[in-house]
Design a protein around this motif. Structure first.
Motif, short mmCIF file in Angstrom:
data_model
loop_
_atom_site.label_atom_id
_atom_site.label_comp_id
_atom_site.label_asym_id
_atom_site.label_seq_id
_atom_site.Cartn_x
_atom_site.Cartn_y
_atom_site.Cartn_z
N GLU A 167 -5.40 -0.72 -63.48
CA GLU A 167 -3.98 -0.29 -63.43
C GLU A 167 -3.21 -0.74 -64.67
O GLU A 167 -2.17 -0.17 -64.99
CB GLU A 167 -3.27 -0.94 -62.23
N ASP A 168 -3.69 -1.78 -65.32
CA ASP A 168 -2.93 -2.37 -66.43
C ASP A 168 -3.33 -1.81 -67.80
O ASP A 168 -2.68 -2.13 -68.80
CB ASP A 168 -3.16 -3.89 -66.47
N VAL A 169 -4.37 -1.00 -67.83
CA VAL A 169 -4.89 -0.57 -69.14
C VAL A 169 -3.84 0.26 -69.90
O VAL A 169 -3.50 -0.06 -71.05
CB VAL A 169 -6.22 0.20 -68.96
N GLU A 170 -3.30 1.29 -69.26
CA GLU A 170 -2.32 2.11 -69.99
C GLU A 170 -1.05 1.30 -70.32
O GLU A 170 -0.58 1.34 -71.47
CB GLU A 170 -1.98 3.38 -69.21
N PRO A 171 -0.49 0.54 -69.36
CA PRO A 171 0.68 -0.28 -69.72
C PRO A 171 0.40 -1.23 -70.90
O PRO A 171 1.29 -1.49 -71.70
CB PRO A 171 0.98 -1.06 -68.44
N LEU A 172 -0.83 -1.68 -71.02
CA LEU A 172 -1.15 -2.58 -72.15
C LEU A 172 -1.05 -1.85 -73.48
O LEU A 172 -0.64 -2.43 -74.49
CB LEU A 172 -2.56 -3.16 -71.99
N VAL A 173 -1.43 -0.57 -73.49
CA VAL A 173 -1.32 0.20 -74.74
C VAL A 173 0.16 0.32 -75.13
O VAL A 173 0.52 0.14 -76.30
CB VAL A 173 -1.95 1.60 -74.59
#
Ligand SMILES: C[S@@+](CC[C@H](N)C(=O)[O-])C[C@H]1O[C@@H](n2cnc3c(N)ncnc32)[C@H](O)[C@@H]1O
Ligand code: SF4
Length: 324
Positions: A167-173
């Motif tokens: 779930e955090d991969v896109e927010p990390l980008v």
């Protein structure tokens, strides 16, 4: 972010292709860790550590051997008091220096990292970060902010994609863009000597969700977000298909904290010891390295995969892989 220097490129090619020696020395600069991540085996090792003088001597040897990059990468470099002295010495010899840290001591020691050309920080999540790393995310962010100050090159944050942080991969980008840092991804490697029950908890098991997340990362890369990985690599990660010829041991000299030279982070059988001389170990282990590589089932660590594809002059990787 990559800055192309024709002189460095030709020297690197001479070392790799003509002398057939590696250009990077990846060093286990210490043997302890201040985090005990479930997916990692390094903090469990009980190895000796070299004295400062031994490391400076190793750097002298590495320089003569033709190494261009010095990378302090395990176990947790910021635990070494003499890290600034080692990095300053490495730079004084002309190495390009890099290190990766878990960030726990980053806020405290950021001002000591002037001689680290390329700094990577492990950031495996936002909401999931504390569960994965046991530390408050805000504390980590404060360390990254402190380290950004006055740096020549942008920081890289590295995210190991697991079943815990999809779930955090896109927010990390998006966060990477906001912070003005770069981001890299690589998948959790489940081949280490960890209790298989751990992989059942943190491993990637929802394949559809995983592939969707990777598709999204590929799209963001195409849109110009600061993702260092090539599209070829991200596609291989999505498909979990190790479709490249491994050159890890052609590119990287792996030296452990107690001075053993190993093939790579997964194939850790000893090739020799630094006290026997880098040239001797390198020349006498050619067959052994080639056999290890031939028999290896492969991995998707980005440094190995992207580096190997650069070694083979893959055009897309040469155009889009952005690190160093
Ligand atoms: C071993 S750590 C050493 C540096 C530092 N302690 C840190 O955590 O960044 C280097 C990198 O290996 C990654 N790593 C450790 N275990 C892994 C695994 N099982 N699969 C994929 N990456 C792993 C870490 O997340 C980190 O990015
Ligand atoms: S912080 Fe780094 S070295 Fe320490 S346990 Fe975690 S991944 Fe391993």
């Amino acid at each position: 972010m990559r800055t192309f220097s024709p002189i460095l490129a030709s020297r690197a090619l001479w070392q790799l292709r003509v002398k057939k020696r590696p250009i990077v020395m990846s060093h286990g600069i210490n043997a302890r860790c201040n985090m005990h991540c479930d997916f990692c085996e390094y903090w469990k090792e009980e190895k000796d550590e070299m004295e400062t003088g031994d490391i400076l001597h190793l750097l002298d040897e590495a320089k003569k051997f033709g190494i261009k990059y010095y990378n302090a990468w395990t176990v947790e470099p910021l635990l070494r008091e003499d890290l600034p002295r080692i990095m300053a010495y490495a730079r004084s010899l002309g190495f390009i220096t890099s290190m990766i840290t878990n960030g726990k001591l980053l806020k405290q020691r950021a001002h000591e990292l002037d001689d680290v050309d390329y700094l990577s920080v492990s950031v495996d999540g936002i909401d999931s970060y504390k569960d994965i790393r046991g530390m408050d995310f805000d504390e980590l962010l404060a360390g990254i902010e402190a380290a950004k100050y006055g740096r020549r090159n942008p920081i890289l944050i590295n995210c190991v994609i697991s079943g815990q942080n999809l779930e955090d991969v896109e927010p990390l980008v998006h966060l990477a863009r906001e912070l003005g840092v770069w981001i890299s991804f690589e998948p959790l490697d489940e081949s280490g000597g960890i209790d298989p029950a751990v992989w059942e908890i943190i491993g990637i098991r929802d394949n559809v969700k995983y592939e969707n997340v990777l598709d999204r990362v590929i799209r963001l890369k195409k849109e110009g977000y600061p993702i260092i990985n090539s599209l070829t690599y991200l596609t291989m990660v999505r498909d979990r298909n190790m479709d490249f010829r491994c050159h890890a041991s052609d590119l990287i000299l792996n030296v452990t904290s107690d001075g053993w030279i190993e093939n790579c982070r997964l194939k850790t059988e000893h090739l020799g010891h630094i006290r026997d001389g880098l040239v001797n170990v390198w020349e006498s282990s050619r067959e052994q390295r080639s056999k290890i590589t031939k028999e290896c089932e492969g991995c998707l660590f980005f440094g190995y995969a992207e580096g190997s594809m650069l070694y083979d002059f893959k055009p897309e990787v040469m155009a889009h892989y952005e690190w160093i």
